[in-house]
Motif scaffolding. Structure first.
Motif, mmCIF file in Angstrom:
data_model
loop_
_atom_site.group_PDB
_atom_site.id
_atom_site.type_symbol
_atom_site.label_atom_id
_atom_site.label_comp_id
_atom_site.label_asym_id
_atom_site.label_seq_id
_atom_site.Cartn_x
_atom_site.Cartn_y
_atom_site.Cartn_z
ATOM 1 N N CYS A 1 47.695 37.478 36.879
ATOM 2 C CA CYS A 1 48.975 38.168 36.712
ATOM 3 C C CYS A 1 48.978 39.417 37.600
ATOM 4 O O CYS A 1 47.980 39.720 38.271
ATOM 5 C CB CYS A 1 49.239 38.496 35.248
ATOM 6 S SG CYS A 1 48.398 39.951 34.596
ATOM 7 N N CYS B 1 47.076 39.936 30.611
ATOM 8 C CA CYS B 1 46.920 38.518 30.268
ATOM 9 C C CYS B 1 45.614 38.223 29.539
ATOM 10 O O CYS B 1 45.498 37.175 28.900
ATOM 11 C CB CYS B 1 47.095 37.632 31.501
ATOM 12 S SG CYS B 1 45.810 37.761 32.734
ATOM 13 N N ALA C 1 48.849 42.505 36.766
ATOM 14 C CA ALA C 1 47.866 43.499 36.310
ATOM 15 C C ALA C 1 46.426 43.049 36.578
ATOM 16 O O ALA C 1 45.519 43.876 36.606
ATOM 17 C CB ALA C 1 48.073 43.798 34.822
ATOM 18 N N CYS C 2 46.187 41.733 36.765
ATOM 19 C CA CYS C 2 44.856 41.267 37.183
ATOM 20 C C CYS C 2 44.553 41.821 38.575
ATOM 21 O O CYS C 2 43.441 42.255 38.863
ATOM 22 C CB CYS C 2 44.820 39.746 37.294
ATOM 23 S SG CYS C 2 44.863 38.848 35.754
ATOM 24 N N CYS D 1 41.519 41.480 31.814
ATOM 25 C CA CYS D 1 42.824 42.032 32.237
ATOM 26 C C CYS D 1 43.577 42.566 31.011
ATOM 27 O O CYS D 1 43.667 41.897 29.981
ATOM 28 C CB CYS D 1 43.650 40.958 32.935
ATOM 29 S SG CYS D 1 45.361 41.457 33.232
#
Ligand SMILES: [Zn+2]
Length: 351
Positions: free
Chosen positions: A179, A258, A181-182, A255
């Motif tokens: 995602c 997710c 934010a990863c 993360c």
């Protein structure tokens, strides 16, 4: 005089309109039917959002919900392909101008314009019931909000950004791929430069939008897990010709979004009610203060130049230009000082 226009498109007209796309074997008749049934959100209708909306509307995506908080200005016309000079003269909200422009070239699809700033309190209402979200925003705050919502609800979304001559895009398939934010646990430093500081080439915008729109067509026509759907973060610079692709095939362990499912952006933690918004302007996010434009127009007459239409009220008082929306939101140009903006708002609207 007899009009040559038909009122409702017949099936044969639809087939004729999309015939060149149906001939492309990746789409076909079945893919075209899926496009017609698709419901897609485009968040932000500036340069990237205009290009995305234009491409997907022409391709026959059945429902496009276009969400944008801003109005058309002359400096937009260099790259925001859905708008024209008259839209800028009228200061039309971008979502409204986009809907009108699209209706003129494809009246057979549904456009749902929303003149709103996507925030934690309205994201559910604005994005509920849609199958895919496309990013036409210009800031990481909104992108993290979209990412949290999409991950939480297992909705695919496509990140797209362009600044200067550089463009970058990522498909986010929650539960499958990385995602946002990863890849960017925090707002990336290199991306804090904006169109306001670094300028922007319209060709960089159109390239990133073309790639993202194509990914959207693949996801709709072939399914989000089709092998041709890209699973990398793709970036390029149309001026230097540098390009890069890094794998996003797997989520990052731990993360925040997710992995831990800690949706801090949806919770709206620490979200300010006043934010800087582009060059030399401040946005005031009032939501519960409907404004009567006719009344306000009369009241502001003695204090400066005032003008309104159904969508925005503009008020000029040197050196400030204030734009008010019916829900009470305002964009105040001529300052980056939030205290000055708040005091102007209080003076002319109320505290
Ligand atoms: Zn993640």
């Amino acid at each position: 005089m007899t009009s040559l226009a038909r009122e409702t498109p017949k099936q044969s007209d639809i087939e004729e309109r999309y015939s060149r796309q149906i001939l492309f074997r990746g789409i076909g008749a079945e893919g075209q039917r899926k496009l017609a049934a698709a419901r897609v959100a485009i968040v932000g209708c500036g340069a990237t959002g205009s290009a995305l909306a234009g491409l997907l509307a022409r391709a026959g995506v059945g429902t496009l919900r276009i969400i944008d908080r801003d109005y058309v200005e002359p400096s937009n016309l260099q790259r925001q392909s859905l708008f024209d000079e008259q839209d800028a003269v009228e200061s039309l909200p971008k979502a409204i101008a986009a809907a009108r422009k699209i209706a003129a070239f494809n009246s057979g699809i549904v456009i749902e314009p929303k003149v709103e700033d996507l925030v934690p309190t309205n994201i559910e209402a604005l994005l509920h019931g849609l199958g895919l979200i496309l990013d036409g925003t210009d800031n990481f705050e909104t992108r993290y909000l979209i990412n949290d919502y999409a991950v939480k609800n297992s909705l695919p979304w496509i990140y797209s950004a362009a600044v200067g001559s550089y463009g970058v895009t990522l498909n986010v398939l929650p539960g499958k791929t990385a995602c946002l934010a990863c890849i960017f646990p925090d707002s990336p430093r290199g991306m804090v430069e904006t169109c306001e500081t670094s300028g922007i080439l319209n060709s960089a915008v159109n390239l990133v939008a073309s790639i993202a729109a194509t990914e959207a067509l693949k996801m709709i026509a072939r399914g989000v897990h089709a092998p041709e759907v890209r699973r990398t973060l793709l970036s390029f610079d149309v001026w230097t010709n540098e390009h890069a692709e890094i794998s996003a095939a797997n989520p990052r362990a731990g993360c925040r979004a997710c992995g831990e499912r800690d949706f801090i952006h949806l919770a709206g933690e620490g979200r300010p009610h006043i934010t800087l918004c582009g060059r030399n302007s401040v946005q005031i996010h009032e939501r519960q203060r409907p404004i009567d434009f006719a009344e306000m127009d009369q009241r502001l007459q003695p204090h400066g130049t005032v003008r309104h239409n159904a969508f925005v009220l503009k008020f000029w008082q040197e050196p400030y230009e204030m734009t008010f929306f019916p829900d009470g939101r305002a964009i105040i140009k001529g300052t980056t000082d939030t205290a000055v903006a708040r005091s102007l708002y209080t003076r002319y609207v109320g505290s």
